[in-house]
Design an enzyme around this catalytic site. Sequence first.
Site, mmCIF file in Angstrom:
data_model
loop_
_atom_site.group_PDB
_atom_site.id
_atom_site.type_symbol
_atom_site.label_atom_id
_atom_site.label_comp_id
_atom_site.label_asym_id
_atom_site.label_seq_id
_atom_site.Cartn_x
_atom_site.Cartn_y
_atom_site.Cartn_z
ATOM 1 N N VAL A 107 46.307 37.302 42.071
ATOM 2 C CA VAL A 107 45.155 36.564 41.673
ATOM 3 C C VAL A 107 45.063 35.948 43.052
ATOM 4 O O VAL A 107 45.812 34.739 42.833
ATOM 5 C CB VAL A 107 45.288 35.833 40.363
ATOM 6 N N SER A 108 43.961 35.361 43.447
ATOM 7 C CA SER A 108 43.095 35.033 44.433
ATOM 8 C C SER A 108 45.217 34.090 45.777
ATOM 9 O O SER A 108 44.788 35.717 46.262
ATOM 10 C CB SER A 108 43.003 33.459 43.672
ATOM 11 N N TRP A 109 45.280 33.362 45.830
ATOM 12 C CA TRP A 109 46.439 33.206 46.455
ATOM 13 C C TRP A 109 47.408 34.079 46.080
ATOM 14 O O TRP A 109 48.224 34.650 46.721
ATOM 15 C CB TRP A 109 47.186 31.722 46.854
ATOM 16 N N THR A 133 40.501 38.072 45.434
ATOM 17 C CA THR A 133 41.261 37.756 47.158
ATOM 18 C C THR A 133 40.985 38.455 47.785
ATOM 19 O O THR A 133 39.982 39.306 48.056
ATOM 20 C CB THR A 133 42.840 38.640 46.269
#
Length: 293
Positions: A107-109, A133
């Site tokens: 997720v994301s980072w 992401t």
Amino acid sequence: MQHPLESARTLEIQAIDLEGQTLRVGIRHGSSDHPPLVIFNGIGANLELLAPFIDELQDVSVIIFDVPGVGGSPAPQLPYRFSTLATLTDKLLSRLGFDGPVDALGVSWGGALAQQFAQMHPVRCRRLVLAATSPGVIMVPSKLSVFAQLMVPRRYSDPAYLAEIGGDIYGGAYRRNPELLEEHRRHIQAPKGHGYFYQLLAMWGWSSLPWLRTLPQTTLVIHGDDDPIVPLINAEILAARIRHATLHVIDDGHLFLVSRAKEVAVTVHSFLCGDLVEPEIQMEDRSLEYEAQ
């Protein structure tokens, strides 16, 4: 010690020491019919934040851990790279007795870390899910105001500041429902020591664009259509560059795994269990179309 959250009731929490680095790990035991799912969380995010999503994953076994310097994992003495964490993840899985293939969701980072894990451990990583992401520093950036707010972890320690900027940076349902921000605030823990800045440093200079086409994993890219942190076009780039990928767009913002946990969990479960149509042909024409632009 387990965080006193009702939504984290299905996670077995334990501390694992790996070569001097202690990791706070959450495990949810499920069916042995499917490979376990390793979840890599977003920047500054402790594992409880995704507990509602994990609860909806039915019979899938889940391994999730607080990155060093986040939640219950102490900060390391020195900064690290994504390759370091990918290696640490592989060692953690072996320590926990998961010697076979696993699926990975980032997720994301954590999506960047998931890409690195998939690239470094192609035999270990069977399927890949990339949520909210990007391919790293070579990306279509957010607005400068959003970027500036993400450079410091103030939202994790200042409830008034989170209430002020949360809707603008998370988008989607968080713009319309202040109660979601309050629920979010109750579940977060401030990053420890230099943990948040070490996560930022890990991202510095990192990009998956040079090797995205070499990823062998069948991949599901999920993204919100109102994501101020990572604009949707970044998901389109990922889906076009990864050979065996499909893109699923959610009518929401950056934190759709929380605000629409049940709906997204159904999609992810279907993908992991092989119930979705294989994406190779579905993405082929779109990839060529993107390259022609």
